[in-house]
Scaffold this active site. Structure first.
Site, mmCIF file in Angstrom:
data_model
loop_
_atom_site.group_PDB
_atom_site.id
_atom_site.type_symbol
_atom_site.label_atom_id
_atom_site.label_comp_id
_atom_site.label_asym_id
_atom_site.label_seq_id
_atom_site.Cartn_x
_atom_site.Cartn_y
_atom_site.Cartn_z
ATOM 1 N N ARG A 20 0.833 -1.205 0.000
ATOM 2 C CA ARG A 20 0.000 0.000 0.000
ATOM 3 C C ARG A 20 0.874 1.264 0.000
ATOM 4 O O ARG A 20 0.601 2.222 -0.721
ATOM 5 C CB ARG A 20 -0.925 0.011 1.233
ATOM 6 C CG ARG A 20 -1.756 1.266 1.306
ATOM 7 C CD ARG A 20 -2.740 1.265 2.465
ATOM 8 N NE ARG A 20 -3.345 2.582 2.559
ATOM 9 C CZ ARG A 20 -2.815 3.592 3.221
ATOM 10 N NH1 ARG A 20 -1.676 3.427 3.873
ATOM 11 N NH2 ARG A 20 -3.402 4.773 3.225
ATOM 12 N N ARG A 71 6.130 -19.526 -5.083
ATOM 13 C CA ARG A 71 7.546 -19.907 -5.229
ATOM 14 C C ARG A 71 7.658 -20.470 -6.637
ATOM 15 O O ARG A 71 7.176 -21.559 -6.909
ATOM 16 C CB ARG A 71 7.921 -20.968 -4.195
ATOM 17 C CG ARG A 71 7.734 -20.504 -2.734
ATOM 18 C CD ARG A 71 8.371 -21.515 -1.784
ATOM 19 N NE ARG A 71 7.906 -21.370 -0.404
ATOM 20 C CZ ARG A 71 8.453 -20.563 0.496
ATOM 21 N NH1 ARG A 71 9.456 -19.800 0.169
ATOM 22 N NH2 ARG A 71 7.995 -20.529 1.733
ATOM 23 N N SER A 104 13.542 -14.843 -3.185
ATOM 24 C CA SER A 104 12.922 -13.776 -3.981
ATOM 25 C C SER A 104 13.931 -12.675 -4.282
ATOM 26 O O SER A 104 13.951 -12.106 -5.373
ATOM 27 C CB SER A 104 11.744 -13.174 -3.224
ATOM 28 O OG SER A 104 10.913 -14.207 -2.764
ATOM 29 N N ASP A 127 11.057 -15.699 9.184
ATOM 30 C CA ASP A 127 12.192 -16.403 9.803
ATOM 31 C C ASP A 127 13.320 -15.477 10.259
ATOM 32 O O ASP A 127 14.221 -15.911 10.975
ATOM 33 C CB ASP A 127 12.785 -17.414 8.806
ATOM 34 C CG ASP A 127 11.825 -18.549 8.498
ATOM 35 O OD1 ASP A 127 10.751 -18.591 9.114
ATOM 36 O OD2 ASP A 127 12.154 -19.388 7.640
ATOM 37 N N LYS A 219 5.797 -26.877 40.372
ATOM 38 C CA LYS A 219 5.499 -26.339 39.045
ATOM 39 C C LYS A 219 4.587 -27.324 38.318
ATOM 40 O O LYS A 219 4.769 -28.541 38.420
ATOM 41 C CB LYS A 219 6.821 -26.152 38.292
ATOM 42 C CG LYS A 219 6.702 -25.462 36.965
ATOM 43 C CD LYS A 219 8.078 -24.956 36.515
ATOM 44 C CE LYS A 219 8.102 -24.822 35.013
ATOM 45 N NZ LYS A 219 8.876 -23.722 34.530
ATOM 46 N N ARG A 264 2.441 -17.938 10.383
ATOM 47 C CA ARG A 264 2.676 -17.019 9.263
ATOM 48 C C ARG A 264 1.499 -16.083 8.987
ATOM 49 O O ARG A 264 1.639 -15.108 8.259
ATOM 50 C CB ARG A 264 3.022 -17.829 8.014
ATOM 51 C CG ARG A 264 4.072 -17.141 7.196
ATOM 52 C CD ARG A 264 4.782 -18.082 6.279
ATOM 53 N NE ARG A 264 3.980 -18.461 5.148
ATOM 54 C CZ ARG A 264 4.364 -19.371 4.259
ATOM 55 N NH1 ARG A 264 5.524 -19.989 4.403
ATOM 56 N NH2 ARG A 264 3.608 -19.681 3.248
HETATM 57 O O1 F6P Z 1 8.502 -18.198 4.933
HETATM 58 C C1 F6P Z 1 9.413 -18.985 5.622
HETATM 59 C C2 F6P Z 1 8.747 -20.262 5.976
HETATM 60 O O2 F6P Z 1 7.591 -19.954 6.693
HETATM 61 C C3 F6P Z 1 9.610 -21.254 6.723
HETATM 62 O O3 F6P Z 1 9.711 -20.979 8.081
HETATM 63 C C4 F6P Z 1 8.933 -22.544 6.409
HETATM 64 O O4 F6P Z 1 9.804 -23.625 6.530
HETATM 65 C C5 F6P Z 1 8.515 -22.335 4.998
HETATM 66 O O5 F6P Z 1 8.334 -20.952 4.821
HETATM 67 C C6 F6P Z 1 7.247 -23.063 4.596
HETATM 68 O O6 F6P Z 1 7.014 -22.828 3.250
HETATM 69 P P1 F6P Z 1 5.731 -23.300 2.465
HETATM 70 O O7 F6P Z 1 4.610 -22.407 2.882
HETATM 71 O O8 F6P Z 1 6.077 -23.143 1.036
HETATM 72 O O9 F6P Z 1 5.464 -24.700 2.884
#
Ligand code: F6P
Length: 352
Positions: A20, A71, A104, A127, A219, A264
């Protein structure tokens, strides 16, 4: 200028804020900005996206990427490269901003070397495995997501006097496990950079669990955070530990949770939005200055590169970033060694 923008590789929360900002700042400064869909896959197919201000209003709050990501297997090939250069020309682009991780940005480097288009990269990867970059877009949100998940898991762990192994993303980088593990009060943090064998790890984890569940500690939970990059299986490790626990510490048990892609997604944190916006703003300035084959970096711990007006944003040649990334991934980078050393200092305190 006519500037294209694409998001590529694993999506990262904050990508939309960057997209954006590039569209808004670019347009406000008199440029034509076009989106390219689905990363390099979309570039090869010339899939473009027209930015309309009402449609991008408010997108900073969303995870993922409105442009889509991919990818591409074809892009790195000779044929793919030829096609990409042809499309850049057909689209009449003067500038291209690539938002993504190592793979990328390697692609961005190739394009910059072979064309007159000004190619600028923005580091985006949950990561945090990008060279000469203190924090990449998406990492902060991912850390917060992990900490939130661990807080929830610890509620149920306490109710049952249980240990949990929580596996988090990070194929070649233990950063998420380290940062989130400390914040979530983990009793142990396992990461690939340490290169322990499975036997050594099981032995060490049993010591941690003995300490955690010692009667005098009172604990009722234990938390082990394990990075995806550790070479052995989380569920198998849980099974092995469970057998030993049953024998040694009756009344306790162990479960494994693999957070996977949960880490993610989600609403980007304010920090991820802010750094995405500031890096994106700098990328338009870089295009205007005619810079190419460079990445806008956030607070490089190496203090390498060229500072900008924004004290947190630095300009790094992509070639140098890629070299430093390699060193991070093979463990020879001083930054990685420092991280491991710092964690070594506190490892025994985690389950104190
Ligand atoms: O973006 C990095 C990552 O999230 C890594 O931590 C993980 O191993 C990988 O991508 C997973 O990729 P994909 O979504 O292609 O399975």
């Amino acid at each position: 200028m006519r500037i294209g923008v694409l998001t590529s590789g694993g999506d990262a929360p904050g990508m939309n804020a960057a997209v954006r900002t590039i569209a808004v700042v670019g347009m406000a400064r008199g440029h034509e900005v076009i989106g390219i869909q689905r990363g390099y896959v979309g570039l090869l197919k010339k899939e473009t996206f027209t930015f309309r201000l009402p449609e991008i209003d408010g997108i900073s709050r969303y995870g993922g990427t409105i442009l889509g990501s991919a990818r591409s297997k074809e892009f790195p090939t000779q044929e793919g490269q030829k096609r990409a250069l042809q499309v850049l020309q057909e689209l009449g682009l003067d500038g291209l901003v690539v938002i993504g991780g190592n793979g990328s940005l390697t692609g961005a480097h190739l394009l910059a070397q072979q064309s007159n288009v000004k190619v600028v990269g923005l580091p985006a990867s949950i990561d945090n495995d990008i060279g000469h970059c203190g924090l990449s877009i998406g990492t902060d949100t991912a850390v917060n997501t992990i900490v939130d998940a661990c807080d929830r898991i610890m509620d149920t762990a306490r109710a049952h006097q249980r240990a949990f192994i929580v596996e988090v993303m990070g194929r070649q980088s233990g950063f998420l496990a380290m940062r989130a593990g400390i914040a979530a009060e983990a009793d142990a943090i396992l990461y690939g950079e340490k290169q322990r064998t499975e036997e050594e790890t099981i032995e060490m984890m049993m010591n941690v669990l003995r300490r955690c569940f010692a009667p005098e500690r009172e604990k009722t939970r234990a938390l082990i955070i394990k990075a995806e990059g550790v070479a052995f299986s989380t569920t198998e490790m849980a099974t092995k530990l469970e057998e030993k626990l049953q024998d040694e510490i009756p009344g306790t048990s162990i479960r494994a949770t693999i957070l996977g892609h949960v880490v993610r997604g989600g609403r980007p944190s304010a920090l991820d939005r802010a750094l995405a916006q500031r890096l994106a703003f700098a990328s338009i300035m870089a295009c205007e200055r005619g810079l190419t084959d460079v990445m806008m970096s956030w607070e490089p711990p190496t203090r390498f590169g060229t500072p900008t007006d924004d004290p947190s944003v630095w300009i790094i040649p992509i070639a140098d970033m890629l070299e430093d990334t390699q060193n991070m991934l093979n463990g020879t980078s001083p930054i990685i060694q420092k991280r491991v050393q710092l964690l070594n200092q506190v490892e025994h305190l985690l389950a104190f």
